[in-house]
Design an enzyme around this catalytic site. Structure first.
Site, PDB file in Angstrom:
ATOM      1  N   LYS A   1       1.231  -1.525  -0.121  1.00 40.53           N
ATOM      2  CA  LYS A   1       0.268   0.259  -0.299  1.00 40.53           C
ATOM      3  C   LYS A   1       0.580   1.460   0.208  1.00 40.53           C
ATOM      4  O   LYS A   1       1.523   1.191   0.723  1.00 40.53           O
ATOM      5  CB  LYS A   1      -0.610  -0.068   0.964  1.00 40.53           C
ATOM      6  CG  LYS A   1      -1.974  -1.165   0.740  1.00 40.53           C
ATOM      7  CD  LYS A   1      -2.910  -0.742   1.983  1.00 40.53           C
ATOM      8  CE  LYS A   1      -2.615  -1.230   3.584  1.00 40.53           C
ATOM      9  NZ  LYS A   1      -3.702  -0.751   5.046  1.00 40.53           N
TER      10      LYS A   1
ATOM     11  N   ARG B   1     -14.304  -0.904  10.271  1.00 43.42           N
ATOM     12  CA  ARG B   1     -14.384  -0.547   9.023  1.00 43.42           C
ATOM     13  C   ARG B   1     -15.039  -1.377   8.403  1.00 43.42           C
ATOM     14  O   ARG B   1     -16.241  -2.191   8.359  1.00 43.42           O
ATOM     15  CB  ARG B   1     -12.718  -0.254   8.489  1.00 43.42           C
ATOM     16  CG  ARG B   1     -12.156   0.435   9.306  1.00 43.42           C
ATOM     17  CD  ARG B   1     -10.381   0.251   7.890  1.00 43.42           C
ATOM     18  NE  ARG B   1      -9.710  -0.936   8.373  1.00 43.42           N
ATOM     19  CZ  ARG B   1      -8.466  -0.802   7.708  1.00 43.42           C
ATOM     20  NH1 ARG B   1      -7.510   0.265   8.182  1.00 43.42           N
ATOM     21  NH2 ARG B   1      -7.954  -1.785   7.721  1.00 43.42           N
TER      22      ARG B   1
ATOM     23  N   ASP C   1       9.526  24.230  -0.780  1.00 46.43           N
ATOM     24  CA  ASP C   1      10.804  22.585  -1.570  1.00 46.43           C
ATOM     25  C   ASP C   1      12.191  23.375  -0.460  1.00 46.43           C
ATOM     26  O   ASP C   1      12.737  23.182  -1.433  1.00 46.43           O
ATOM     27  CB  ASP C   1      10.890  23.541  -2.980  1.00 46.43           C
ATOM     28  CG  ASP C   1       9.654  23.564  -3.194  1.00 46.43           C
ATOM     29  OD1 ASP C   1       8.868  22.798  -3.919  1.00 46.43           O
ATOM     30  OD2 ASP C   1       9.107  24.862  -3.943  1.00 46.43           O
TER      31      ASP C   1
ATOM     32  N   CYS D   1       9.480  25.880   3.995  1.00 48.57           N
ATOM     33  CA  CYS D   1       8.865  26.119   3.113  1.00 48.57           C
ATOM     34  C   CYS D   1       8.178  24.645   2.206  1.00 48.57           C
ATOM     35  O   CYS D   1       8.562  23.623   3.014  1.00 48.57           O
ATOM     36  CB  CYS D   1       9.865  27.168   1.784  1.00 48.57           C
ATOM     37  SG  CYS D   1      10.043  28.073   3.267  1.00 48.57           S
TER      38      CYS D   1
ATOM     39  N   ARG E   1       0.420 -11.179   6.921  1.00 52.68           N
ATOM     40  CA  ARG E   1       0.059 -10.097   5.913  1.00 52.68           C
ATOM     41  C   ARG E   1       0.790  -8.513   6.211  1.00 52.68           C
ATOM     42  O   ARG E   1       0.631  -7.720   7.110  1.00 52.68           O
ATOM     43  CB  ARG E   1      -1.426  -8.686   5.898  1.00 52.68           C
ATOM     44  CG  ARG E   1      -2.436 -10.179   5.207  1.00 52.68           C
ATOM     45  CD  ARG E   1      -3.741  -9.303   5.127  1.00 52.68           C
ATOM     46  NE  ARG E   1      -4.391  -8.381   6.980  1.00 52.68           N
ATOM     47  CZ  ARG E   1      -5.436  -9.381   7.050  1.00 52.68           C
ATOM     48  NH1 ARG E   1      -5.335  -9.821   7.159  1.00 52.68           N
ATOM     49  NH2 ARG E   1      -4.978  -8.422   8.507  1.00 52.68           N
TER      50      ARG E   1
ATOM     51  N   TYR F   1       8.565  31.881   5.967  1.00 53.75           N
ATOM     52  CA  TYR F   1       7.387  33.283   6.115  1.00 53.75           C
ATOM     53  C   TYR F   1       7.457  33.527   7.537  1.00 53.75           C
ATOM     54  O   TYR F   1       7.514  32.145   8.933  1.00 53.75           O
ATOM     55  CB  TYR F   1       6.646  31.835   5.354  1.00 53.75           C
ATOM     56  CG  TYR F   1       6.887  32.377   3.956  1.00 53.75           C
ATOM     57  CD1 TYR F   1       6.461  32.770   3.241  1.00 53.75           C
ATOM     58  CD2 TYR F   1       7.258  30.710   3.434  1.00 53.75           C
ATOM     59  CE1 TYR F   1       6.914  33.037   1.943  1.00 53.75           C
ATOM     60  CE2 TYR F   1       7.519  30.544   1.873  1.00 53.75           C
ATOM     61  CZ  TYR F   1       7.416  32.074   1.482  1.00 53.75           C
ATOM     62  OH  TYR F   1       7.173  31.242  -0.002  1.00 53.75           O
TER      63      TYR F   1
ATOM     64  N   HIS G   1      -8.743  -7.846  10.352  1.00 49.90           N
ATOM     65  CA  HIS G   1      -7.796  -6.892  11.209  1.00 49.90           C
ATOM     66  C   HIS G   1      -8.419  -6.403  12.216  1.00 49.90           C
ATOM     67  O   HIS G   1      -9.265  -5.839  12.553  1.00 49.90           O
ATOM     68  CB  HIS G   1      -8.349  -5.644  10.049  1.00 49.90           C
ATOM     69  CG  HIS G   1      -7.153  -4.726   9.699  1.00 49.90           C
ATOM     70  ND1 HIS G   1      -5.903  -5.621   8.726  1.00 49.90           N
ATOM     71  CD2 HIS G   1      -6.946  -3.560  10.830  1.00 49.90           C
ATOM     72  CE1 HIS G   1      -5.063  -4.286  10.166  1.00 49.90           C
ATOM     73  NE2 HIS G   1      -4.667  -3.417  10.548  1.00 49.90           N
TER      74      HIS G   1
END
Length: 923
Positions: free
Chosen positions: A587, A685, A866, A864, A773, A817, A717
């Site tokens: 996943k 779930r 990047d 930031c 799993r 910032y 699960h």
């Protein structure tokens, strides 16, 4: 030999201190390998700065150091007394403006001063062996220098020329290029009188654009020759032959001629007229090459026919005996031999003398050497490098491989091919062509690397059975695949036998790939005597053992240790035992590690199944040829049912409408769909509620009546398997068992029952059932603090970046910032090219600190998109290009995903899974 006075005069260097020696045997630029007395050159490269290892070099015995005055001044600030410590150890200290330029000037200076006849050798492939062959024959009559190994670029060649001595009459220099203008620059240094061009084929095309562009660059060598010089050109290569028209020098061609060629049909400039004689391998080789002296002989060295050349008379008849070159296995060596003969004859060396010398010519390690492998493997070590032309030659050699007393063809011929790099736009086509050739030349194929997957796909498309192709991404897996193929029944039924030892030769394996693929590591795992690897294999020095040659596409990257993933998978398999199957969860792009490569590695190390969250995660795996069972854990809408059937996926079901859609898709496409029933035992779930046992039974009965569906599995699960208190987990297990028991009484229990994730398979052995799993454990991360990993597991992921800028910021200045951080004192700030668009969290909290030079560097202000900034005031010597560890180890410190998760208020799963796709993955 380097004379201190010459070094200073050539480089305009400043002698800061005179040491105990005035001469030095040669240059060295790796502090780990400096031999006593050598002159250490401190080179600033893109990934390291030799100035930081000056004291290490002197400690290893360097007699002098050549350094840059500006860097020495900077180092004196952070390490006062450095100059005095160097001279106290007896080293001379010579300072210049630029050490790279200085060694070039030195090389040009001594070549002009000592005036050896310079022979330059260039070409796409075969340069090093041709250079060695020429030097071998010239040494018969005159003192001859040869450049070291493949030190052949604008740094390597001048460094190699540190070993030139005044008494050398000739200097045979290898010249290579990876960008336009390099050959011309090398010629300006060396000013060759004789130039040899071996061939032109697809190499280094990322900067030349095409083979034609490369040919234009290589043509600079014959173009640079003086009118009194000599161009020695491969007459069989049209691009090389054409270079003669653009050279002021005399021209001679080399290359084997067809048997029976009439002299009148041969260009008079083709002076060495030989034909290649097809020769069967000897019944057995009396000994292995001397490179393996002392290794017991298990496998014959006569795997390939040795090169045999027959001289041709005026009408094409043989005027004399054929000459066999006993260490050159394969006809492609004819070009190196004939180039050497052409040069030697032009310089007055007797031909018979030259031929006698060349009979003992040996390829350097990694260049088609026959070596004994373990378990009856015969190895063709061509691991030094790979380009399309050399791969073709290697596969041709493999196709002709024979072993045994009667020269029988090997029953099993295995091509082990790694990525071919630096091919520009021709990369995809070159790999496909290699695959098509491999299908003809080999009975089995092992590929190593992402690009080489194209080789595998093309070989399968060309008819090589899929079960005879192994796609791998680690050295261990590649070597393991070779061993597995060598034990196939058809290999045993057709093997030849060495007449002396009667030991079966199971297979012949060719090992080849680009330098960055480090195919010698595969060789080392297959040698009969791996303890002798340093004697017989390429790239065995301490520097090569540590170097990382694969570079990412940007200065922020993930290093994924696929070997660790393989080892972790094997540990899981050992824990659960042979009866229990292992499904590896992929996943979120294998938790950020790269799904396809992880899938390939896990499946070769004990896993039998794969798990994904969505159909879209499974599609690329199937598209890449992965055929293992894949279970989709999540919701599959009705409109994706046909994709499930088309891709042969296992689907999770828990309500009839989606099950009916899957059944319809199965019938429409004529492909049954296997389903796994999800039972909700307390997770809340997806799934059928476990307390409604009758409802689960009714659902399974309805499924069994749907034509086209195969009810293969049932699973649940566990919500708290990673907790210290397992009360709730055991409550879930009891509910699951009750459902399974009722299904069994109705003969509805599916054959594959599973419940255990990583935490459960470790903490709750009763949950292992038929299949487990694991997810997080496969990646070497603990399910939780309460369920740690057993010994032996190791993290597979390291997250790194580099320093982009370092600057002084005064007190009272805002950083980033919002100016949420304001400096309270003068601060040294390093900017890093990583940000929240890479998964490097901005808020509400961030990483806090990173590792730089083995010390903790606090993040300043907001991260930031990047970039981010860190405080390096207390870390001396930080410079642009320094490696920064964001997850992983550096020096004695480690920053784990668990530590990051704690700072972010989350779990290690989220930390690694959120590392975004724009961050390149390298392994």
């Amino acid at each position: 030999m380097i004379y201190l006075d010459d070094l200073i005069a050539a480089t305009d260097g400043q002698l800061f201190a005179a040491g105990a020696r005035a001469t030095f045997p040669t240059f060295g630029h790796d502090s780990r390998l400096v031999a006593p007395g050598e002159c250490f050159v401190a080179v600033r490269g893109p990934h390291a700065d030799g100035h930081e290892y000056l004291e290490d070099a002197v400690a290893h015995g360097a007699g002098a150091v050549l350094l840059e005055a500006e860097r020495l001044a900077a180092l004196e600030v952070s390490a006062p007394g450095l100059r005095e410590r160097l001279t106290a150890a007896g080293a001379s200290v010579v300072a210049v403006a630029d050490t790279r330029e200085a060694v070039r000037r030195y090389a040009a200076y001594v070549l002009r001063a000592w005036r050896p006849r310079v022979i330059g050798v260039t070409g796409s492939t075969g340069k090093t062996t041709t250079k060695e062959a020429i030097a071998d024959v010239l040494t018969l009559t005159m003192p001859t220098f040869r450049s070291w190994r493949n030190y052949n670029d604008l740094l390597g060649l001048p460094l190699s020329l540190g070993g030139l001595e005044p008494g050398h009459a000739c200097a045979v220099l290898e010249m290579a290029c990876d960008h336009p203008g390099e050959i011309q620059a090398l010629c300006a240094i060396a000013q060759p009188e004789i130039g040899v061009v071996t061939n032109v084929s697809a190499t280094q095309l990322q900067y030349f654009g095409s083979v034609g562009g490369l040919a234009a660059e290589l043509a600079q060598l014959p173009r640079a020759l003086p009118s009194a010089g000599l161009a020695v050109l491969n007459g069989d290569d049209p691009a090389v032959r054409a270079m003669g028209a653009d050279s002021e020098a005399s021209v001679r061609f080399f290359g084997p001629l067809p048997l029976g060629t009439d002299a009148s049909q041969v260009d008079p400039r083709h002076t060495e007229r030989f034909t290649v004689v097809p020769a069967a391998p000897p019944e057995f080789a009396p000994e292995l090459p001397d490179l393996t002296a002392g290794i017991p002989t298990d496998v014959t060295a006569g795997i390939l026919a040795c090169l045999t050349l027959q001289p041709l008379g005026p009408r094409g008849e043989p005027p004399g005996p054929a000459v066999t070159f006993r260490h050159l296995q394969g006809d492609h060596w004819a070009y190196a031999v004939l180039a050497a003969l052409t040069v030697a004859t032009a310089l007055g060396v007797d031909r018979d003398q030259s031929l006698r010398a060349l009979r003992d010519l040996r390829p350097l390690p990694g260049r088609m050497n026959a070596l004994p492998g373990s378990g009856g493997l015969a190895l063709l070590d061509d691991s030094h490098n790979a380009a399309p032309a050399s791969v073709r030659a290697g596969l041709a050699a493999l196709a002709s491989a024979s072993v045994g007393a009667r020269g029988r063809r090997a029953g099993t011929r295995i091509a082990v091919l790694g990525d071919m790099l630096r091919l520009g736009d021709e990369e995809a086509a070159a790999h496909r062509a290699a695959g098509e050739l491999a299908a003809e030349a080999a009975t089995h194929l092992v590929t190593l690397g992402t690009r080489a997957e194209r080789i595998a796909a093309a070989a399968i498309a060309a008819g090589l059975p899929r079960e005879r192709v192994a796609i791998t991404h680690t050295d261990d897996d590649a070597a393991r695949a070779v061993r597995q193929f060598a034990r196939l029944p058809e290999a045993r039924s057709e093997v030849a036998t060495d007449q002396r030892t009667r030991k079966p030769i199971a297979a012949v394996a060719l090992i080849k790939g680009s330098e960055e693929m480090r195919m010698e590591r595969v060789m080392a795992r297959l040698l009969a005597h791996p303890e002798r690897a340093a004697d017989v294999l390429d790239r065995q020095t301490p520097a090569w053992q540590r170097v990382v040659t694969m570079r990412p596409d940007r200065p922020t990257w993930l290093e994924v240790d696929l070997g660790a993933i393989g080892a972790n998978t094997r540990l899981v398999k050992d824990i659960v035992g042979g009866r229990v199957a292992v499904l590896v969860s992929l996943k979120a792009d294998a938790y950020g590690h790269g799904a396809l490569r992880v899938a390939r590695t896990a499946l070769r190390n004990g896993a039998g199944w794969l798990g994904v969250a969505t159909v879209s995660e499974a599609a690329p795996l199937r598209g890449a040829g992965v055929v293992a069972p894949i279970l989709v854990f999540g919701f599959v809408p009705a409109w994706q049912a046909r994709e499930v059937a088309r891709l042969d996926l296992r689907a999770t079901v828990y309500e009839l409408e989606s099950a009916r859609a899957l059944a319809r898709a199965a019938r429409d496409l004529g492909r049954p769909v296997s389903v796994h029933v999800k039972i909700d035992t307390g997770m809340g779930r997806l799934g059928l509620r476990a307390e409604n046992v009758a409802g689960v039974v009714a659902f399974c009965e309805a499924l069994s009546a749907l034509d086209g569906l195969i009810v293969e599995g049932a699973f649940t699960h566990l919500a708290t398997a990673d907790s210290a208190d397992q009360t709730y987990a055991r409550h879930q297990i009891a509910r699951f068992e009750a459902v399974l028991a009722e299904l069994a009484t109705r003969n509805l229990r599916p054959p594959v029952i599973h419940a255990a994730n990583s935490a459960a398979l470790l903490a709750l052995p009763e949950t292992r059932y038929d299949l487990v799993r694991p997810g997080i454990a496969i990646y070497g991360l603990a399910p939780s603090a309460d369920v740690p990993l057993p010994p032996g597991f190791s993290p597979a992921l390291t997250f790194k970046t580099q320093v982009a800028q370092v600057k002084e910021v005064p007190a009272g200045e805002g950083i980033s910032y919002g100016a949420t951080y304001v400096t309270t004192a003068p601060t040294r700030v390093a900017t890093l090219p990583v940000g929240y668009a890479d998964g490097f969290r901005r808020g509400p909290t961030n990483w806090g600190e990173v590792l730089l030079r083995g010390r903790w560097a606090p993040i300043l202000g907001r991260v930031c998109m990047d970039q981010c900034m860190v405080d390096v005031t207390r870390i001396p010597g930080v410079r642009v290009g320094d490696e920064v560890v964001l997850i992983g180890r550096q020096g004695d410190q480690v920053l784990t995903a668990e530590m990051v998760a704690e700072r972010l208020g989350t779990i290690n799963y989220e930390v690694v899974a959120e590392l975004l796709a724009r961050v390149p993955r390298v392994s």
